[in-house]
Design a protein around this motif. Sequence first.
Motif, PDB file in Angstrom:
ATOM      1  N   THR A 109       0.830  -1.214   0.000  1.00  0.00           N
ATOM      2  CA  THR A 109       0.000   0.000   0.000  1.00  0.00           C
ATOM      3  C   THR A 109       0.860   1.257   0.000  1.00  0.00           C
ATOM      4  O   THR A 109       0.332   2.364  -0.176  1.00  0.00           O
ATOM      5  N   GLN A 110       2.179   1.092   0.179  1.00  0.00           N
ATOM      6  CA  GLN A 110       3.085   2.237   0.249  1.00  0.00           C
ATOM      7  C   GLN A 110       4.024   2.348  -0.946  1.00  0.00           C
ATOM      8  O   GLN A 110       4.346   3.460  -1.381  1.00  0.00           O
ATOM      9  N   LYS A 146       0.861   6.568  -3.117  1.00  0.00           N
ATOM     10  CA  LYS A 146       2.003   5.811  -2.628  1.00  0.00           C
ATOM     11  C   LYS A 146       3.240   6.706  -2.489  1.00  0.00           C
ATOM     12  O   LYS A 146       3.299   7.801  -3.047  1.00  0.00           O
TER      13      LYS A 146
END
Length: 439
Positions: free
Chosen positions: A359-360, A368
């Motif tokens: 998710t990053q 992101k």
Amino acid sequence: MSATVDLIIQPRWIVPVEPATTVLEHHCVVVDQGRILDVLPQGEASVRYQARRTEHLGDHVLIPGLVNLHTHAAMNLMRGIADDLPLMRWLQEAIWPIEGKHVSPAFVADGTLLAAAEMLRGGITTCNDMYFYPDSAASAFHRVGMRAVIGIVMLDFPSPYASDADDYLRKGLAARDQWRGSPRIGFSIAPHAPYTVSDAGLERAASLAAELDLPIHIHVHEVESEIDTSIARYGARPLTRLARLGLLGPGLIGVHAVHLDETDLALLSHHGCNIAHCPTSNMKLGSGIAPLSALLERGINVGLGTDGAASNNRLDLFQEMRHAALLAKAATRDAATVPAHAALHMATLGGARALGLDTQIGSITVGKQADLCAIRLIDPLMQPCFDPISHLAYVAGREQVSHVWIDGELRVQNGALLLQIAHKELLGISTLWQTRFAN
């Protein structure tokens, strides 16, 4: 009225990794406060945004920063020191004796610094590390601004770092506490391998990983003798034993996974495990060819790792992409196996997903972190270019990496590191330890 942002990157192509096989031409990436704010056509960007800095990269392809899912960074100091030996001889006759004599906080700090510089120049922005003295490794990664997941290594036998499994854990957890809150430094529980950690130690690793919500990073099924020994000692193949002890699950990163049967594959799939595929190290140590196609067919998430420079001998994910794709085709005799985008996915989003960071990082997606890598394709040796994704897997090398950003901060520009580390310092570190090994 246009919005002011930190950075706009204007490459010839963008390969965002997701959606799969997408190539955006004459688009740009807008970065603000370390994150990807927008991805849009360049003409629209000039109307909507005003950038404090603009990078015009008309001959480049922009991709997410690469994720090295398995390495022993400090072992850069042992590059080429024990070539052309099978795994167990390599460990028992060369690596473990050298480590017993030389490993120290300074060894790990210096070796990790060399490795981090090498990885950054090759477009690697995140790595999953496993070695002794995790605090020293974390300090080196922090110094260069690299994203890293540091293994809290576990072994049953003593080393210069710790005396037994409990001591390894105690020291590793203390390092984690010291770095808690760091935005780029994370930790994993890292029992070295099933053959070096007891049932009690592995159960403790599973319990800690669940309690602290950390991934488990472990070598598994690397060579056939490991499996034979496990059956003789424990009455089960290593993965079956790990399942009994509670280690298998979405947080497990199994490294190598070369020798797998149908039961092993079913276990990995059922428990949602991840695999760190290290094709170059597997070839160099003569360990075999992992069944990559079978893993992917079962939906098992796979990332790519370099392993350490003592068994590869490069921390080069472009090499790993190429070897992963080509070995899979050769093993299956199917040219369609592991196409170019699948190799790129493993080197980016696959590794991020295994670390719980998808998710990053891992794709060029709005929201992101801006971990990005630009590859220059204008060299005549790279031409013509009909498909930039094909070039990434089959043509480009780390020497074509021109720019690297982490959290939107430029770390490599025109192939040169932008760090407060002189080239002379890195060479001095290497010379120092080479001299010590010789004495």
